[in-house]
Design a protein around this motif. Structure first.
Motif, PDB file in Angstrom:
ATOM      1  N   TYR A  99       0.342   3.343  -1.951  1.00 42.86           N
ATOM      2  CA  TYR A  99       1.787   3.210  -2.165  1.00 42.86           C
ATOM      3  C   TYR A  99       2.075   1.907  -2.906  1.00 42.86           C
ATOM      4  O   TYR A  99       2.858   1.879  -3.857  1.00 42.86           O
ATOM      5  CB  TYR A  99       2.571   3.251  -0.837  1.00 42.86           C
ATOM      6  CG  TYR A  99       4.057   3.367  -1.069  1.00 42.86           C
ATOM      7  CD1 TYR A  99       4.663   4.618  -1.077  1.00 42.86           C
ATOM      8  CD2 TYR A  99       4.850   2.251  -1.343  1.00 42.86           C
ATOM      9  CE1 TYR A  99       6.027   4.743  -1.342  1.00 42.86           C
ATOM     10  CE2 TYR A  99       6.196   2.368  -1.606  1.00 42.86           C
ATOM     11  CZ  TYR A  99       6.786   3.613  -1.607  1.00 42.86           C
ATOM     12  OH  TYR A  99       8.126   3.732  -1.883  1.00 42.86           O
ATOM     13  N   VAL A 130       6.604  10.440  -0.893  1.00 38.73           N
ATOM     14  CA  VAL A 130       5.292  10.640  -0.274  1.00 38.73           C
ATOM     15  C   VAL A 130       5.386  11.830   0.674  1.00 38.73           C
ATOM     16  O   VAL A 130       6.340  11.924   1.448  1.00 38.73           O
ATOM     17  CB  VAL A 130       4.871   9.383   0.545  1.00 38.73           C
ATOM     18  CG1 VAL A 130       3.532   9.616   1.244  1.00 38.73           C
ATOM     19  CG2 VAL A 130       4.823   8.152  -0.341  1.00 38.73           C
ATOM     20  N   ILE A 153       4.255   1.714   5.623  1.00 34.78           N
ATOM     21  CA  ILE A 153       4.958   1.782   4.337  1.00 34.78           C
ATOM     22  C   ILE A 153       6.414   1.349   4.485  1.00 34.78           C
ATOM     23  O   ILE A 153       6.906   0.516   3.723  1.00 34.78           O
ATOM     24  CB  ILE A 153       4.844   3.187   3.704  1.00 34.78           C
ATOM     25  CG1 ILE A 153       3.380   3.468   3.310  1.00 34.78           C
ATOM     26  CG2 ILE A 153       5.764   3.322   2.483  1.00 34.78           C
ATOM     27  CD1 ILE A 153       3.100   4.905   2.885  1.00 34.78           C
TER      28      ILE A 153
END
Length: 120
Positions: free
Chosen positions: A43, A51, A69
């Motif tokens: 990422y 995603v 994330i």
């Protein structure tokens, strides 16, 4: 330019299946990962628009990957992928910042509808 998507699933055949659905709909698959930690690293490298994250993976689960994330990139758009019977984990992932979820087994129309809801 098409929207850029990263697929995260420990099963290569599931990534391939999802990749085929996504690319046929006009999106670009820019990266793939096999667990939550790899997803976080990729990422940072690829900064995808969306995603798709499997919930159940070895080493670092999808929910842990989601949290990694989101903690670093609060605006990240992540859709969790879950099989039947994982409702508690889906609720947990939405509380942790997921934008929605995609059921397994994948139904192409539903996958694309969920993606479109989040990134257009």
């Amino acid at each position: 330019m098409g929207k850029r998507i990263m697929i995260v699933d420990d099963a290569m055949f599931m990534r391939k299946l999802l990749s085929d659905i996504i690319t046929k709909a006009g999106y670009e698959v820019v990266a793939e990962a096999g667990n939550g930690n790899e997803a976080f690293q990729k990422y940072k490298e690829f900064a995808p628009d969306l995603v798709t994250m499997d919930i159940t993976m070895p080493e670092v689960s999808g929910i842990e990957g989601l949290r990694l994330i989101i903690s670093a990139f609060p605006d990240a758009k992540i859709l969790m992928c879950s099989a039947m019977g994982q409702e508690i984990m889906v609720i947990d992932s939405v509380r942790s910042g997921a934008k929605g979820f995609i059921d397994k087994p994948f139904v192409p129309e539903k996958v694309i509808r969920e993606i479109a809801k989040v990134i257009g």
